[in-house]
Design a protein around this motif. Structure first.
Motif, short mmCIF file in Angstrom:
data_model
loop_
_atom_site.label_atom_id
_atom_site.label_comp_id
_atom_site.label_asym_id
_atom_site.label_seq_id
_atom_site.Cartn_x
_atom_site.Cartn_y
_atom_site.Cartn_z
N LEU A 103 -4.84 -5.09 40.55
CA LEU A 103 -4.08 -4.24 39.64
C LEU A 103 -4.43 -2.77 39.80
N GLU A 104 -5.67 -2.48 40.12
CA GLU A 104 -6.13 -1.09 40.19
C GLU A 104 -6.05 -0.48 41.60
N SER A 105 -5.32 -1.15 42.49
CA SER A 105 -5.20 -0.64 43.86
C SER A 105 -3.75 -0.79 44.35
N GLU A 106 -3.32 0.17 45.11
CA GLU A 106 -1.98 0.10 45.71
C GLU A 106 -1.97 -0.84 46.93
N GLU A 107 -3.14 -1.00 47.56
CA GLU A 107 -3.23 -1.79 48.78
C GLU A 107 -3.13 -3.29 48.53
N VAL A 108 -2.45 -3.94 49.45
CA VAL A 108 -2.49 -5.39 49.53
C VAL A 108 -3.13 -5.68 50.89
N VAL A 109 -4.26 -6.40 50.87
CA VAL A 109 -4.99 -6.66 52.10
C VAL A 109 -5.00 -8.15 52.38
N ILE A 110 -4.78 -8.49 53.65
CA ILE A 110 -4.94 -9.87 54.08
C ILE A 110 -6.17 -9.93 54.97
N TYR A 111 -7.15 -10.71 54.53
CA TYR A 111 -8.37 -10.93 55.30
C TYR A 111 -8.21 -12.22 56.08
N TYR A 112 -8.64 -12.22 57.33
CA TYR A 112 -8.57 -13.40 58.18
C TYR A 112 -9.98 -13.83 58.55
N PHE A 113 -10.20 -15.14 58.48
CA PHE A 113 -11.48 -15.73 58.83
C PHE A 113 -11.22 -16.87 59.80
N VAL A 116 -13.85 -22.95 63.07
CA VAL A 116 -13.80 -24.20 63.82
C VAL A 116 -14.39 -25.29 62.93
N SER A 117 -13.86 -26.48 63.13
CA SER A 117 -14.37 -27.64 62.41
C SER A 117 -14.94 -28.60 63.45
N GLY A 118 -16.24 -28.89 63.32
CA GLY A 118 -16.92 -29.74 64.29
C GLY A 118 -16.69 -31.22 64.03
N ALA A 119 -17.23 -32.05 64.90
CA ALA A 119 -17.08 -33.50 64.80
C ALA A 119 -17.67 -34.04 63.50
N ASP A 120 -18.68 -33.37 62.99
CA ASP A 120 -19.31 -33.79 61.73
C ASP A 120 -18.62 -33.20 60.51
N ASN A 121 -17.42 -32.62 60.72
CA ASN A 121 -16.62 -31.96 59.68
C ASN A 121 -17.29 -30.72 59.09
N ASN A 122 -18.29 -30.19 59.79
CA ASN A 122 -18.89 -28.94 59.37
C ASN A 122 -17.96 -27.80 59.77
N VAL A 123 -17.69 -26.88 58.86
CA VAL A 123 -16.78 -25.78 59.11
C VAL A 123 -17.59 -24.51 59.32
N GLU A 124 -17.34 -23.85 60.46
CA GLU A 124 -18.06 -22.63 60.79
C GLU A 124 -17.08 -21.46 60.88
N ILE A 125 -17.36 -20.40 60.12
CA ILE A 125 -16.57 -19.18 60.19
C ILE A 125 -17.06 -18.40 61.42
N LEU A 126 -16.11 -18.01 62.28
CA LEU A 126 -16.47 -17.35 63.53
C LEU A 126 -16.33 -15.83 63.50
N ASP A 127 -15.23 -15.38 62.94
CA ASP A 127 -14.89 -13.98 63.04
C ASP A 127 -14.07 -13.61 61.81
N SER A 128 -14.11 -12.36 61.39
CA SER A 128 -13.29 -11.95 60.26
C SER A 128 -12.80 -10.52 60.44
N TRP A 129 -11.65 -10.23 59.86
CA TRP A 129 -11.08 -8.89 59.88
C TRP A 129 -10.02 -8.82 58.79
N GLY A 130 -9.61 -7.62 58.47
CA GLY A 130 -8.61 -7.42 57.44
C GLY A 130 -7.47 -6.54 57.94
N GLU A 131 -6.31 -6.73 57.33
CA GLU A 131 -5.14 -5.92 57.64
C GLU A 131 -4.47 -5.50 56.35
N ILE A 132 -4.19 -4.21 56.23
CA ILE A 132 -3.48 -3.72 55.05
C ILE A 132 -1.99 -3.96 55.26
N GLN A 133 -1.36 -4.56 54.26
CA GLN A 133 0.08 -4.84 54.35
C GLN A 133 0.87 -3.63 54.01
#
Length: 133
Positions: A103-113, A116-133
């Motif tokens: 509410l207090e910002s004009e920006e709408v940001v989409i963050y990407y993460f 990968v999901s391994g054989a043991d169903n463990n989820v690992e975040i590899l990389d992240s970045w954001g983009e202003i819409q």
């Protein structure tokens, strides 16, 4: 830390943790959301329209419309999380997208993460970045 940054951090942490649970348990997930109430309370939000086989696009649109209608009335911020397939540096991967609007910002940001999901169903975040819409 500003209220906006704190709210974003809470929403992103919630979104990542929930996506990991869904991926571990179901290997996929429908779009989901979380809001921060005017009072600062985190409120998880799922959408169910009565259809067991709704398309992700329909769920995403319904949630987006609902969240935008609540912003300013009872909510000060929201995160809309959904699964995407991305190509970065000619490499294709799955990623969690988290659209954040405050509410207090004009920006709408989409963050990407990317993840990968391994054989043991463990989820690992590899990389992240954001983009202003």
């Amino acid at each position: 830390m500003q209220k906006i940054d704190r709210d974003k951090e809470v929403l992103i942490d919630y979104s990542i943790n929930m996506a990991k649970v869904f991926i571990r348990e179901c290997q996929e997930f429908y779009p989901f959301a979380a809001t921060i109430g005017i009072d600062g309370e985190l409120i998880p939000l799922l959408n169910y329209d009565g259809n067991e086989f709704s398309s992700s696009v329909d769920v995403l649109l319904d949630l987006n419309n609902l969240l935008n209608s609540q912003l300013g009335n009872t909510k000060r911020a929201y995160a809309l999380a959904y699964d995407v397939s991305i190509t970065k540096n000619e490499k294709k991967s799955d990623a969690l997208a988290v659209k954040i609007k405050h509410l207090e910002s004009e920006e709408v940001v989409i963050y990407y993460f990317s993840y990968v999901s391994g054989a043991d169903n463990n989820v690992e975040i590899l990389d992240s970045w954001g983009e202003i819409q």
